[in-house]
Design a protein around this motif. Structure first.
Motif, mmCIF file in Angstrom:
data_model
loop_
_atom_site.group_PDB
_atom_site.id
_atom_site.type_symbol
_atom_site.label_atom_id
_atom_site.label_comp_id
_atom_site.label_asym_id
_atom_site.label_seq_id
_atom_site.Cartn_x
_atom_site.Cartn_y
_atom_site.Cartn_z
ATOM 1 N N GLY A 197 0.806 -1.269 0.243
ATOM 2 C CA GLY A 197 -0.140 0.023 -0.030
ATOM 3 C C GLY A 197 0.779 1.123 0.066
ATOM 4 N N VAL A 198 0.167 2.288 -0.729
ATOM 5 C CA VAL A 198 1.095 3.747 -0.436
ATOM 6 C C VAL A 198 0.918 4.555 0.686
ATOM 7 C CG1 VAL A 198 0.253 3.793 -3.225
ATOM 8 C CG2 VAL A 198 -1.133 4.703 -1.217
ATOM 9 N N LYS A 199 0.398 4.052 1.831
ATOM 10 C CA LYS A 199 0.390 4.600 3.073
ATOM 11 C C LYS A 199 2.016 4.550 3.519
ATOM 12 C CE LYS A 199 -1.159 4.839 7.834
ATOM 13 N NZ LYS A 199 -2.405 4.718 8.546
ATOM 14 N N LEU A 200 2.482 3.095 3.397
ATOM 15 C CA LEU A 200 3.773 2.906 3.692
ATOM 16 C C LEU A 200 4.773 3.449 3.171
ATOM 17 C CD1 LEU A 200 5.740 0.947 5.695
ATOM 18 C CD2 LEU A 200 5.426 -0.762 3.807
ATOM 19 N N THR A 201 4.765 3.700 1.682
ATOM 20 C CA THR A 201 5.684 4.298 1.013
ATOM 21 C C THR A 201 5.875 5.787 1.381
ATOM 22 O OG1 THR A 201 4.283 4.359 -1.049
ATOM 23 C CG2 THR A 201 5.812 2.482 -0.804
ATOM 24 N N LEU A 202 4.535 6.404 1.522
ATOM 25 C CA LEU A 202 4.453 7.634 1.654
ATOM 26 C C LEU A 202 5.018 8.249 3.132
ATOM 27 C CD1 LEU A 202 3.252 10.722 0.919
ATOM 28 C CD2 LEU A 202 0.998 9.788 2.051
ATOM 29 N N TYR A 203 4.511 7.552 4.123
ATOM 30 C CA TYR A 203 5.022 8.191 5.439
ATOM 31 C C TYR A 203 6.476 7.529 5.660
ATOM 32 C CZ TYR A 203 0.571 10.379 5.870
ATOM 33 O OH TYR A 203 -0.405 11.168 5.857
ATOM 34 N N GLY A 204 6.921 6.320 5.023
ATOM 35 C CA GLY A 204 8.236 6.169 5.128
ATOM 36 C C GLY A 204 8.985 7.002 4.509
ATOM 37 N N GLY A 205 8.699 7.649 3.278
ATOM 38 C CA GLY A 205 9.259 8.678 2.753
ATOM 39 C C GLY A 205 9.616 9.831 3.586
ATOM 40 N N ILE A 206 8.444 10.162 4.317
ATOM 41 C CA ILE A 206 8.574 11.484 5.124
ATOM 42 C C ILE A 206 9.723 11.287 6.184
ATOM 43 C CG2 ILE A 206 7.408 12.974 6.588
ATOM 44 C CD1 ILE A 206 5.107 12.548 4.591
ATOM 45 N N THR A 207 9.632 9.988 6.848
ATOM 46 C CA THR A 207 10.460 9.573 8.015
ATOM 47 C C THR A 207 11.900 9.694 7.670
ATOM 48 O OG1 THR A 207 8.813 8.420 8.817
ATOM 49 C CG2 THR A 207 11.172 8.051 9.767
ATOM 50 N N LEU A 208 12.158 9.239 6.221
ATOM 51 C CA LEU A 208 13.508 9.315 5.806
ATOM 52 C C LEU A 208 14.015 10.590 5.587
ATOM 53 C CD1 LEU A 208 13.441 6.294 3.098
ATOM 54 C CD2 LEU A 208 14.766 6.375 5.426
ATOM 55 N N MET A 237 26.876 13.288 0.685
ATOM 56 C CA MET A 237 26.410 12.442 -0.454
ATOM 57 C C MET A 237 25.364 11.300 0.173
ATOM 58 S SD MET A 237 29.493 12.157 -2.934
ATOM 59 C CE MET A 237 28.755 11.190 -4.032
ATOM 60 N N VAL A 238 25.675 10.766 1.276
ATOM 61 C CA VAL A 238 24.934 9.710 2.150
ATOM 62 C C VAL A 238 23.644 10.378 2.515
ATOM 63 C CG1 VAL A 238 24.957 8.274 3.746
ATOM 64 C CG2 VAL A 238 26.968 8.195 2.545
ATOM 65 N N ALA A 239 23.832 11.510 3.164
ATOM 66 C CA ALA A 239 22.540 12.022 3.629
ATOM 67 C C ALA A 239 21.679 12.520 2.451
ATOM 68 C CB ALA A 239 22.947 13.332 4.277
ATOM 69 N N GLN A 240 22.212 12.721 1.399
ATOM 70 C CA GLN A 240 21.298 13.210 0.208
ATOM 71 C C GLN A 240 20.844 12.057 -0.449
ATOM 72 O OE1 GLN A 240 20.492 16.500 0.390
ATOM 73 N NE2 GLN A 240 21.064 16.871 -1.662
ATOM 74 N N ALA A 241 21.611 11.094 -0.403
ATOM 75 C CA ALA A 241 20.877 9.534 -0.906
ATOM 76 C C ALA A 241 19.515 9.322 -0.194
ATOM 77 C CB ALA A 241 21.836 8.547 -0.559
ATOM 78 N N ILE A 242 19.651 9.441 1.050
ATOM 79 C CA ILE A 242 18.489 9.426 1.984
ATOM 80 C C ILE A 242 17.329 10.225 1.623
ATOM 81 C CG2 ILE A 242 17.717 9.242 4.375
ATOM 82 C CD1 ILE A 242 20.470 8.352 5.409
ATOM 83 N N SER A 243 17.718 11.304 1.326
ATOM 84 C CA SER A 243 16.761 12.280 1.022
ATOM 85 C C SER A 243 16.194 12.069 -0.532
ATOM 86 C CB SER A 243 17.495 13.739 0.936
ATOM 87 O OG SER A 243 16.430 14.867 0.496
ATOM 88 N N GLY A 244 16.935 11.559 -1.411
ATOM 89 C CA GLY A 244 16.371 11.230 -2.531
ATOM 90 C C GLY A 244 15.585 10.099 -2.528
ATOM 91 N N MET A 245 15.963 9.177 -1.727
ATOM 92 C CA MET A 245 14.977 7.839 -1.408
ATOM 93 C C MET A 245 13.542 8.376 -1.075
ATOM 94 S SD MET A 245 17.006 4.669 -0.095
ATOM 95 C CE MET A 245 17.978 5.553 1.266
ATOM 96 N N ALA A 246 13.578 9.576 0.072
ATOM 97 C CA ALA A 246 12.441 10.111 0.554
ATOM 98 C C ALA A 246 11.528 10.801 -0.728
ATOM 99 C CB ALA A 246 12.682 11.051 1.873
ATOM 100 N N LYS A 247 12.257 11.697 -1.321
ATOM 101 C CA LYS A 247 11.609 12.396 -2.113
ATOM 102 C C LYS A 247 10.639 11.349 -3.266
ATOM 103 C CE LYS A 247 13.344 13.539 -5.876
ATOM 104 N NZ LYS A 247 13.367 13.083 -7.611
ATOM 105 N N ASP A 248 11.294 10.117 -3.709
ATOM 106 C CA ASP A 248 10.673 9.600 -4.964
ATOM 107 C C ASP A 248 9.650 8.496 -4.147
ATOM 108 O OD1 ASP A 248 11.758 10.166 -7.592
ATOM 109 O OD2 ASP A 248 13.637 9.941 -6.433
ATOM 110 N N LEU A 249 9.796 8.121 -3.080
ATOM 111 C CA LEU A 249 8.712 7.370 -2.349
ATOM 112 C C LEU A 249 7.550 8.049 -1.987
ATOM 113 C CD1 LEU A 249 10.651 5.443 0.603
ATOM 114 C CD2 LEU A 249 9.369 4.508 -1.400
ATOM 115 N N THR A 250 7.713 9.594 -1.541
ATOM 116 C CA THR A 250 6.353 10.506 -1.751
ATOM 117 C C THR A 250 5.706 10.858 -2.814
ATOM 118 O OG1 THR A 250 7.848 12.494 -1.779
ATOM 119 C CG2 THR A 250 7.260 11.310 0.711
#
Length: 411
Positions: free
Chosen positions: A76-87, A112-125
């Motif tokens: 479900g997209v709830k997991l991906t959405l709020y998982g992204g915000i948490t990241l 770069m590592v911190a930005q990697a986490i931010s990139g994952m967050a952005k595309d999950l949301t």
């Protein structure tokens, strides 16, 4: 013309919750990009080194879009959405210790590592919010689908523009660390909306096999390839080259750079939101077809080429960039709006998360190429080199769209 279909009230509520969460995230994402870009430029980083800071942001966005569609289909997209915000909260907290006392050899890989986490967050949301539209709008309401996609995409970009300005403002007023902490608090408030969203939204009944991530229709593959070059074309000159030129070449302040780019993105988002109305009024009145995207991509090819020629011919840099960027933004907004509609028009409900994830993986790939080339081309050839690189990428996108068929009428 599509029949008018009454939309499910629960579906609209769920879509509204997803969209509101995405809006909150988008503001902080835009603010973080401008904050990192300007802060590290002032620390003496070269344009290419600044671009490298965003390298993992785009690389991990590619991987996240691919796997995020699979995760969204299964859980479900709830997991991906709020998982992204948490990241994103984690990424912001990781960036707070970095300062001018850090050696560059340590700071660059850490950021770069911190930005990697931010990139994952952005595309999950992003994947979550775009998938939610297809689940709310019935298959036989294609005009409504185009309208809602345009509203979401346009409002997202408008708010990203707000984020650009907010990031530069927070940096100038509160400083680097306090700006990051303010954004953490804002995202913690956004997380609270998750309790009203059902956990099964977007989850498919059949088990999704991993190999299905790469098994796409011909239409999705062609559109994804065009998306790669389209967004690469924008970022080749917009991500690093343009703000660095405005700050270093034209001697603009933080607030002037952030404010100008914010206004551009907000205007671009407004045009995206109005695209369905404008195309219906001045076009055929039908939802976009393949020829629609071919026209707008072809028109976009002319703009960066004209700007490059003007700068090479000795035209004043300030007016050339401001006027050219305005025209580029209008035409690019139509391209982006029609693209976002077509990927959903080519998609069936039970494959929406998979196809949207794959499509935005190509989007992230284009942004990655554009980001790296923006720093490299600017360092080697200046802003004119960035504009010629952008022209080449748009031309390739236009040629790819020649293979697109029209969306099939929904049954």
């Amino acid at each position: 013309m599509d029949s008018v279909t009454k939309l499910d009230r629960t579906g609209i509520r769920n879509y509204a919750i997803v969209t509101a969460a995405y809006w909150g995230f988008t503001v902080t994402d835009g603010a973080l990009r401008m904050l990192v870009l300007l802060y590290f430029h002032t620390l003496g980083y070269t344009p290419l080194e600044v671009a490298m800071l965003f390298l993992f942001y785009e690389i991990f966005g590619i991987v996240t879009n691919l796997l995020g569609g699979w995760i969204g289909s299964r859980f479900g997209v709830k997991l991906t959405l709020y998982g992204g915000i948490t990241l994103q909260i984690v990424a912001l907290l990781l960036l707070t210790p970095v300062n001018d006392t850090w050696a560059m050899a340590l700071a660059v890989p850490y950021v770069m590592v911190a930005q990697a986490i931010s990139g994952m967050a952005k595309d999950l949301t992003k994947m979550s919010s775009k998938s939610a539209i297809r689940l709310v709008i019935p298959q036989n309401a294609q005009s409504a689908l185009f309208k809602w996609v345009a509203i979401l995409t346009g409002s997202k970009n408008a708010l990203k523009g707000v984020g650009f300005f907010l990031g530069s403002l927070l940096l100038g007023v509160f400083g680097y660390v306090h700006a990051l902490l303010i954004m953490v608090v804002a995202l913690l408030l956004v997380l609270g909306s998750g309790r009203w969203l059902p956990s099964g939204l977007g989850k498919v009944k059949a088990k999704v096999k991993f190999r299905q991530l790469f098994s796409k229709s011909r239409e999705i593959n062609i559109l994804s390839a065009a998306r790669f070059f389209l967004f690469g074309a924008r970022d080749i000159w917009f991500v690093v080259g343009l703000p660095v030129f405005l700050y270093g070449g034209l001697n603009w302040s933080f607030q002037q750079v952030g404010g100008f780019l914010a206004l551009w993105v907000m205007g671009y988002g407004l045009v995206q939101s109005l695209a369905p109305t404008l195309l219906r009024r001045f076009g055929s009145g039908r939802p976009p077809q393949a020829r629609t995207i071919r026209f707008w991509t072809g028109a976009l090819t002319l703009i960066p080429a004209a700007m490059a020629l003007a700068l090479q011919g000795g035209s004043p840099a300030g007016p050339t960039i401001v006027i050219g960027l305005m025209v580029f933004g209008i035409v690019f907004a139509f391209n982006s709006s029609v693209h976002s509609y077509l990927v959903l028009a080519y998609t069936e409900d039970d494959k929406v998360a998979l196809n949207v994830g794959f499509y935005y993986m190509a989007n992230s790939g284009g942004r990655l190429a554009g980001t790296v080339l923006s720093g490299l081309m600017y360092q080697l050839y200046g802003l004119v080199g960035c504009l010629w690189g952008s022209t080449l990428f748009v031309l390739l996108a236009a040629l790819i769209t020649l293979k697109l068929p029209n969306p099939k009428p929904a049954q």
